[in-house]
Design a protein around this motif. Structure first.
Motif, PDB file in Angstrom:
ATOM      1  N   GLU A  22       0.543  -1.519   0.305  1.00  0.00           N
ATOM      2  CA  GLU A  22       0.052  -0.315  -0.268  1.00  0.00           C
ATOM      3  C   GLU A  22       0.669   1.274  -0.341  1.00  0.00           C
ATOM      4  O   GLU A  22       0.621   2.482   0.652  1.00  0.00           O
ATOM      5  N   GLU A  23       2.153   1.443  -0.207  1.00  0.00           N
ATOM      6  CA  GLU A  23       3.108   2.302   0.091  1.00  0.00           C
ATOM      7  C   GLU A  23       2.930   2.525  -1.833  1.00  0.00           C
ATOM      8  O   GLU A  23       3.344   3.644  -0.781  1.00  0.00           O
ATOM      9  N   ASP A  24       2.978   2.056  -2.539  1.00  0.00           N
ATOM     10  CA  ASP A  24       3.280   2.817  -3.476  1.00  0.00           C
ATOM     11  C   ASP A  24       2.360   4.273  -4.146  1.00  0.00           C
ATOM     12  O   ASP A  24       1.002   3.738  -4.758  1.00  0.00           O
ATOM     13  N   LEU A  25       2.821   4.960  -4.112  1.00  0.00           N
ATOM     14  CA  LEU A  25       2.244   6.535  -4.702  1.00  0.00           C
ATOM     15  C   LEU A  25       1.804   6.360  -5.961  1.00  0.00           C
ATOM     16  O   LEU A  25       0.502   7.124  -6.241  1.00  0.00           O
ATOM     17  N   TRP A  29      -1.674   5.394  -5.514  1.00  0.00           N
ATOM     18  CA  TRP A  29      -2.498   6.508  -3.966  1.00  0.00           C
ATOM     19  C   TRP A  29      -3.441   7.325  -5.357  1.00  0.00           C
ATOM     20  O   TRP A  29      -3.758   8.001  -5.330  1.00  0.00           O
ATOM     21  N   LYS A  30      -2.263   7.747  -6.037  1.00  0.00           N
ATOM     22  CA  LYS A  30      -2.571   8.142  -7.361  1.00  0.00           C
ATOM     23  C   LYS A  30      -3.832   8.561  -8.139  1.00  0.00           C
ATOM     24  O   LYS A  30      -5.017   9.047  -7.917  1.00  0.00           O
ATOM     25  N   PRO A  31      -3.881   6.893  -8.474  1.00  0.00           N
ATOM     26  CA  PRO A  31      -5.697   6.782  -8.704  1.00  0.00           C
ATOM     27  C   PRO A  31      -6.842   6.819  -7.838  1.00  0.00           C
ATOM     28  O   PRO A  31      -7.967   7.138  -8.663  1.00  0.00           O
ATOM     29  N   GLY A  40     -15.367  14.826  -5.369  1.00  0.00           N
ATOM     30  CA  GLY A  40     -15.535  16.557  -5.023  1.00  0.00           C
ATOM     31  C   GLY A  40     -14.493  16.343  -3.959  1.00  0.00           C
ATOM     32  O   GLY A  40     -14.076  17.906  -3.205  1.00  0.00           O
ATOM     33  N   ALA A  41     -13.708  15.928  -3.654  1.00  0.00           N
ATOM     34  CA  ALA A  41     -12.959  15.849  -3.325  1.00  0.00           C
ATOM     35  C   ALA A  41     -11.678  15.356  -2.826  1.00  0.00           C
ATOM     36  O   ALA A  41     -10.800  14.453  -4.122  1.00  0.00           O
ATOM     37  N   ALA A  42     -11.025  16.813  -2.777  1.00  0.00           N
ATOM     38  CA  ALA A  42      -8.764  16.873  -3.797  1.00  0.00           C
ATOM     39  C   ALA A  42      -8.473  16.735  -2.668  1.00  0.00           C
ATOM     40  O   ALA A  42      -8.258  16.949  -1.697  1.00  0.00           O
ATOM     41  N   TYR A  43      -7.095  16.093  -3.113  1.00  0.00           N
ATOM     42  CA  TYR A  43      -5.914  15.387  -2.642  1.00  0.00           C
ATOM     43  C   TYR A  43      -5.138  14.810  -3.464  1.00  0.00           C
ATOM     44  O   TYR A  43      -4.990  14.787  -4.947  1.00  0.00           O
ATOM     45  N   THR A  44      -3.570  15.195  -3.134  1.00  0.00           N
ATOM     46  CA  THR A  44      -2.678  14.406  -4.112  1.00  0.00           C
ATOM     47  C   THR A  44      -2.539  12.872  -3.697  1.00  0.00           C
ATOM     48  O   THR A  44      -2.872  13.037  -2.596  1.00  0.00           O
ATOM     49  N   PRO A  45      -1.440  12.149  -3.518  1.00  0.00           N
ATOM     50  CA  PRO A  45      -1.415  10.872  -3.397  1.00  0.00           C
ATOM     51  C   PRO A  45      -0.567  11.012  -2.674  1.00  0.00           C
ATOM     52  O   PRO A  45      -1.186   9.843  -0.936  1.00  0.00           O
ATOM     53  N   GLN A  46      -0.332  12.258  -1.999  1.00  0.00           N
ATOM     54  CA  GLN A  46       0.672  11.824  -0.781  1.00  0.00           C
ATOM     55  C   GLN A  46       0.602  12.528   0.424  1.00  0.00           C
ATOM     56  O   GLN A  46      -0.005  11.504   1.209  1.00  0.00           O
ATOM     57  N   LEU A  48      -2.981  12.151   0.580  1.00  0.00           N
ATOM     58  CA  LEU A  48      -4.273  10.886   0.512  1.00  0.00           C
ATOM     59  C   LEU A  48      -3.942  10.090   1.588  1.00  0.00           C
ATOM     60  O   LEU A  48      -4.417   9.567   2.216  1.00  0.00           O
ATOM     61  N   ARG A  49      -2.698   9.779   1.579  1.00  0.00           N
ATOM     62  CA  ARG A  49      -2.542   8.523   2.046  1.00  0.00           C
ATOM     63  C   ARG A  49      -1.953   8.612   3.260  1.00  0.00           C
ATOM     64  O   ARG A  49      -1.858   7.504   4.396  1.00  0.00           O
ATOM     65  N   THR A  50      -1.458  10.219   3.193  1.00  0.00           N
ATOM     66  CA  THR A  50      -0.604  10.475   4.768  1.00  0.00           C
ATOM     67  C   THR A  50      -2.247  10.370   5.218  1.00  0.00           C
ATOM     68  O   THR A  50      -2.408  10.298   7.082  1.00  0.00           O
ATOM     69  N   ALA A  51      -3.803  11.090   5.407  1.00  0.00           N
ATOM     70  CA  ALA A  51      -5.145  11.279   5.615  1.00  0.00           C
ATOM     71  C   ALA A  51      -5.964   9.730   6.322  1.00  0.00           C
ATOM     72  O   ALA A  51      -5.446  10.417   7.158  1.00  0.00           O
TER      73      ALA A  51
END
Length: 240
Positions: A22-25, A29-31, A40-46, A48-51
């Motif tokens: 589950e670590e691979d950004l 986490w990008k898709p 409507g929930a704006a995240y970056t891969p990083q 989102l993973r952190t949250a």
């Protein structure tokens, strides 16, 4: 061990060979951040993973405080719902399950049965034994995985930790399965690949154990030892 009436099985590393990351950004986490963005929930891969990690920890700590339990399991649907809510977005419950399945699919390298797993379960049931699943897992993706591999319908009873809020090696999780089995401890067998999660708690309760050494670790105390997924040896031990 002909007197065995109910066999409890762990799932991953015992019947299913699995490898996830589950670590691979980029791959995971990008898709997922694109999917969150569609609603409507704006995240970056990083972010989102952190949250995601932070929200799991927050919810687990809340459950520990409420229950006094240490070994808790939260449902990922609730985690994803909170992540959408943090961005002011709401989605239908079914979408939350699909997000979890997408996370699992993107992070999975291998998900396949060990050779002979289906035959093992069929042979045990054919001999009049009941087979129960006792897994630390999330129903939202574990049930589809099991159905895809033909396992789901082969169990008499399925226990998945996300349904109950606790997980192995908590003895209360084992007691749930024992209560459903309705037989004495001496007539139950726990089959698993984890010394800490499967063997130790089962033996502490008085349940006999079979260790499948699929990870090449130092074998723990057990009643039956199998070098890898040696289902033939397990069958001989239970049916002989």
């Amino acid at each position: 061990m002909k007197d065995m009436e109910t066999v409890f099985f762990d799932l991953y590393g015992t019947l299913i060979r699995i490898h996830t990351d589950e670590e691979d950004l980029t791959r995971v986490w990008k898709p997922l951040c694109y999917l969150f963005g569609y609603y409507g929930a704006a995240y970056t891969p990083q972010t989102l993973r952190t949250a995601y990690r932070r929200e799991i920890t927050r919810q687990e700590n809340a459950v520990r405080v409420a229950t006094g339990k240490t070994l808790v399991e939260v449902r990922l649907e609730g985690v994803f719902g909170a992540l959408f809510a943090q961005k002011g977005a709401t989605v239908p419950p079914g979408t939350l399950a699909e997000v979890g399945r997408m996370l699992r699919a993107c992070s999975t390298d291998v998900s396949e049965l060990y050779p002979g797993a289906i035959g093992l379960l069929d042979a045990l049931r054919g001999a009049g034994k009941r087979v129960f699943l006792l897994s630390n897992a999330q129903r939202l993706f574990t049930e589809p995985e099991m159905r895809r591999l033909g396992l789901w319908e082969r169990f008499d009873k399925v226990f998945i930790s996300s349904d109950h809020g606790i997980k192995k090696p908590d003895p209360d999780y084992f007691r749930l399965a024992l209560g459903a089995a309705g037989v004495s401890l001496e007539r139950c067998l726990m089959v698993g690949n984890s010394p800490e999660d499967d063997m130790a708690p089962a033996r502490a309760l008085g349940i006999r154990t079979c260790f499948l050494n699929t990870d090449g670790v130092t074998p723990p105390p057990c009643d039956v030892y199998c070098d890898g997924a040696d289902y033939a040896r397990l069958l001989r031990a239970v049916l002989a």
